[in-house]
Design an enzyme around this catalytic site. Structure first.
Site, PDB file in Angstrom:
ATOM      1  N   TYR A 125       0.823  -1.221   0.000  1.00 63.78           N
ATOM      2  CA  TYR A 125       0.000   0.000   0.000  1.00 63.78           C
ATOM      3  C   TYR A 125       0.854   1.267   0.000  1.00 63.78           C
ATOM      4  CZ  TYR A 125      -4.451  -2.296   0.828  1.00 63.78           C
ATOM      5  OH  TYR A 125      -5.588  -3.043   0.701  1.00 63.78           O
ATOM      6  N   LYS A 192       3.927 -14.122   5.576  1.00 58.87           N
ATOM      7  CA  LYS A 192       4.269 -15.158   4.593  1.00 58.87           C
ATOM      8  C   LYS A 192       5.800 -15.181   4.510  1.00 58.87           C
ATOM      9  CE  LYS A 192       2.876 -18.069   1.315  1.00 58.87           C
ATOM     10  NZ  LYS A 192       1.986 -19.220   1.510  1.00 58.87           N
ATOM     11  N   ASP A 225      -1.909 -17.949   4.726  1.00 60.31           N
ATOM     12  CA  ASP A 225      -2.889 -18.861   4.108  1.00 60.31           C
ATOM     13  C   ASP A 225      -3.481 -19.802   5.160  1.00 60.31           C
ATOM     14  OD1 ASP A 225      -0.239 -19.620   4.110  1.00 60.31           O
ATOM     15  OD2 ASP A 225      -0.317 -20.795   2.284  1.00 60.31           O
ATOM     16  N   ASP A 249      -5.886  -6.027   5.446  1.00 59.65           N
ATOM     17  CA  ASP A 249      -7.066  -5.608   4.687  1.00 59.65           C
ATOM     18  C   ASP A 249      -7.946  -6.817   4.379  1.00 59.65           C
ATOM     19  OD1 ASP A 249      -8.721  -3.955   3.181  1.00 59.65           O
ATOM     20  OD2 ASP A 249      -7.642  -4.403   1.332  1.00 59.65           O
TER      21      ASP A 249
END
Ligand code: NAD
Length: 361
Positions: A125, A192, A225, A249
């Site tokens: 972002y 991640k 995930d 988000d």
């Protein structure tokens, strides 16, 4: 208590109708506010050439507190997101999104009580983007090839993902401090790091270090995930989640889905000196002006704001009124009925009328 000076950004799409409903319930609860109304978004862009005029920023800097309706962001082209720009300009680094299931809401699990803490200023972002075919993009592709031997296809667009020690440290501290202040038991950092070793890997390393200074709060980490799957299957195992911007988000919407949808998911963007309160949902343009959308997410954001400015008693009364309406399931909008075309659904302003009746009663 004396009158509060608060900036109000009605936003666009359904923004004006839900912010109007919120102003009415705040007045109904007896809280006196001098609203400094400041417009931003698509209409302002058309009239003034900028979607976020400097006066909006100045007003928030002066009042320190703002209530904001959603603002539409053009997809792919056009002006940069007003929402993202506001968070970056005012350094509102923490996005706080509590997701609690209210009895009576249509949701899969009855007892969800999660708090999503999303980093608000970094990550994908950051707005550092290189457009396909631009000279600087081709130069960057060459630079990357010379330094890493990795080949990026020349017809690529590139978005940069910066994650810093500074940015991570303060958001993770925010999550732990929030946990302490609010009697929460556990913080989970989400990443991640197995794939993005130097951005998410750094986030994880810094989070692990910060956690050591909060021995009273349980800490663990999850890969994004796996986190999504776990939240859908056993949300009761989680408490406060702290995430980089993009995952924050996405997981905010997932958590909103767990408690009955975006119509019930509030939020706040908080910095060292200022705070802007806004719902998780966007401007839902297809419902603009229809008096249809659920104003409760915005109202719950306003309740967070009332607590922030010390109006705790009014906040508790409003929360109680909303909870009783949800439990009854009668004076609620279409999204909280068994089917979206339920003829007994009421409109945005009727929800506000009923809340006012109950807080006054
Ligand atoms: P959205 O949240 O506006 O709406 C998606 C769908 O969710 C709606 O069509 C509706 O079915 C449902 N929904 C949303 N809010 C609801 C409510 N209060 N009550 C009942 N149902 C509700 O998401 P979108 O369609 O992806 O985005 C529309 C615009 O909003 C885009 O331009 C986007 O960039 C912008 N946006 C702004 C903000 C913000 O201002 N902070 C946040 C998210 C999206």
């Amino acid at each position: 208590m004396s009158k509060h000076n608060i900036t109000l950004i009605p936003g666009d799409g359904v923004g004006p109708e839900i912010t109007e409903a919120v102003q009415r319930v705040i007045a109904g609860a007896g809280v006196e506010v001098n609203w400094d109304v400041q417009h931003a978004g698509t209409d302002v862009f058309e009239a003034e050439g900028v979607p976020l005029p400097g006066r909006v920023i100045e007003s928030i800097k002066k009042n320190k507190v703002a209530l904001k309706g959603p603002v539409t962001t053009p997809v792919g082209t056009g002006f940069r997101s007003v929402n993202v720009t506001l968070r970056q300009e005012l350094d509102l680094y923490a996005c706080l999104r509590p997701c609690k299931s209210y009895a009576g809401a249509r949701c899969v699990y009855p007892n969800v009580d999660l708090v999503v803490v999303r980093e608000n200023t970094e990550d994908l972002y950051a707005g550092i983007e290189f457009q396909k075919d631009k000279e600087e993009t081709l130069e960057l592709i060459e630079f990357i090839k010379s330094k890493t031997k990795k080949v990026i296809r020349p017809d690529s667009g590139i978005s940069i993902k910066p994650i810093s020690v500074f940015g991570t440290e303060r958001i993770v501290r925010f999550a732990f401090d929030y946990a302490r202040k609010n009697g929460r038991k556990k913080v989970t950092s989400v990443h991640k790091a197995n794939i993005m070793k130097h951005s998410d890997g750094l986030f994880l390393e810094v989070a692990n270090n910060v956690a050591k200074s909060y021995p009273d709060i349980e800490y663990e980490d999850r890969i994004i995930d796996n986190m999504c799957m776990q939240l859908v299957q056993k949300p009761e195992l989680y408490d406060v989640l702290v995430l980089p911007n993009l995952y924050g988000d996405i997981v905010s919407d997932l958590a909103a889905g767990l408690i009955g949808g975006l119509g019930l998911a509030p939020g706040a963007n908080i910095g060292a000196e200022m705070a802007v309160f806004e719902a998780t949902h966007g401007s839902a343009p297809k419902y603009k002006g229809l008096n249809k959308i659920n104003p409760m997410a915005m109202m719950l954001s306003a309740i967070m704001m009332l607590n922030h400015i010390g109006e705790r008693e009014a906040a508790t009364r409003l929360d109680g009124a909303i909870a009783s309406i949800i439990k009854e399931g009668k004076h609620v909008t279409y999204d909280m009925k068994p089917t979206p075309d339920d003829p007994t659904a009421v409109g945005t302003s009727q929800v506000a009328d009923e809340i006012i009746r109950r807080v006054k009663g």
